[in-house]
Design an enzyme around this catalytic site. Structure first.
Site, PDB file in Angstrom:
ATOM      1  N   PRO A 142      27.326  15.008 -58.450  1.00 40.01           N
ATOM      2  CA  PRO A 142      26.224  15.263 -57.594  1.00 40.01           C
ATOM      3  C   PRO A 142      26.088  17.102 -57.649  1.00 40.01           C
ATOM      4  CG  PRO A 142      27.236  13.580 -57.026  1.00 40.01           C
ATOM      5  CD  PRO A 142      28.050  13.760 -58.121  1.00 40.01           C
ATOM      6  N   GLU A 143      25.162  17.569 -57.251  1.00 40.78           N
ATOM      7  CA  GLU A 143      25.636  18.605 -57.144  1.00 40.78           C
ATOM      8  C   GLU A 143      25.404  19.932 -55.923  1.00 40.78           C
ATOM      9  OE1 GLU A 143      23.314  21.292 -60.307  1.00 40.78           O
ATOM     10  OE2 GLU A 143      23.015  19.957 -61.655  1.00 40.78           O
ATOM     11  N   LYS A 174      31.442  20.826 -54.160  1.00 36.83           N
ATOM     12  CA  LYS A 174      31.401  19.690 -54.515  1.00 36.83           C
ATOM     13  C   LYS A 174      32.452  18.681 -53.831  1.00 36.83           C
ATOM     14  CE  LYS A 174      29.108  20.573 -58.829  1.00 36.83           C
ATOM     15  NZ  LYS A 174      28.805  20.181 -60.405  1.00 36.83           N
ATOM     16  N   ARG A 201      29.191  20.178 -71.286  1.00 41.62           N
ATOM     17  CA  ARG A 201      27.567  20.116 -70.871  1.00 41.62           C
ATOM     18  C   ARG A 201      26.790  20.659 -71.636  1.00 41.62           C
ATOM     19  NH1 ARG A 201      28.330  17.823 -66.209  1.00 41.62           N
ATOM     20  NH2 ARG A 201      26.022  16.801 -66.038  1.00 41.62           N
TER      21      ARG A 201
END
Length: 263
Positions: free
Chosen positions: A2-3, A52, A252
């Protein structure tokens, strides 16, 4: 993973539904039994988001730190909640609302000193009013590292993940491989302000929405999944219709337009 917008939304919702109340706390899975016993019956006083990371402040000064990581997820229920499903690390029950936490990277009680050490490792969060973008600029403006890597470095800017990284660089016409020190302070300021704007939209709608409603022809709340983003997991640029480049950067997958974001 999750961001930051998701974490701030959780903090907002949990503050509304649970703060100021004495709560029942348990660990159905059994991996947080001792911590749950210390929290059970206490009053939740505040919930804060830092990038986060989530920090729950309980009566008596007890601190609960949660980091979802790749697999962590909250499940919201009315009270009383249903039987636990899956590996529920933490269950919190209030009079009207409950939540389960499955699969977090971190779910732990911390001392103030230990939390200060976690906080010290985090960069500036665009969603926090107490953040200082000058500290982020001090790191980025001197770095040889690619801006696409720096944006994912949580010790530089906290809360930005892979989707926001690709999208904000596209909006500003910055190639992800551009060294941080090659970016002007003025351009950094634009990037910071755009992140503030986009993350705030994410908190409001509880999803990442990058596209302009005027260009899509419908309000953000009515956009389909494939309409919300511009370059992430897209094949062609919405501006020039050129191909979207795809490669690995900072472990990523990054997405960028070969024409609109010149190296």
């Amino acid at each position: 993973m999750p961001e930051g917008h998701t974490i701030h939304r959780v903090a907002r919702d949990h503050s509304r539904d649970f703060c100021g109340r004495s709560l029942r706390v348990s660990s159905p899975q059994g991996r947080f039994v001792d911590g749950a016993k210390k929290l059970d019956g206490r009053t939740l006083e505040a919930v804060d988001a830092f990038g986060k990371h989530l920090l729950y402040r309980w009566s008596g000064g007890t601190l609960l730190h949660i980091h979802l990581g790749l697999y962590g997820k909250f499940h919201r229920h009315p009270s009383p909640p249903p039987e636990p499903r899956g590996q529920v690390r933490l269950r919190v029950i209030g009079d009207d609302h409950s939540f389960d936490l499955n699969g977090p990277n971190r779910c732990e009680l911390l001392t103030k000193k230990a939390w200060a050490a976690v906080r010290e490792r985090l960069g500036e969060d665009p969603l926090r009013k107490d953040s200082d973008p000058e500290k982020a600029w001090a790191r980025i403006g001197k770095s040889r590292a690619a801006i696409g890597s720096l944006l994912l470095n949580q010790s530089v800017i906290a809360g930005v993940g892979n989707i926001y990284r690709s999208e904000v660089l596209f909006l500003l016409g910055i190639h992800p491989e551009t060294p941080g020190r090659a970016i002007s302070q003025g351009l950094f300021t634009q990037m910071w302000e755009k992140l503030e704007e986009l993350l705030a939209i994410g908190v409001r709608y509880n999803r990442i929405i990058i596209a302009d409603p005027d260009e899509v022809g419908k309000p953000r709340g009515r956009m389909r999944r494939d309409e919300r983003l511009l370059v992430y997991k897209k094949s062609h640029c919405p501006k020039c219709d050129g191909p979207i480049g795809v490669w690995e950067l900072a472990s990523r997958t990054v997405y960028a337009c070969d024409n609109c974001q010149k190296a």
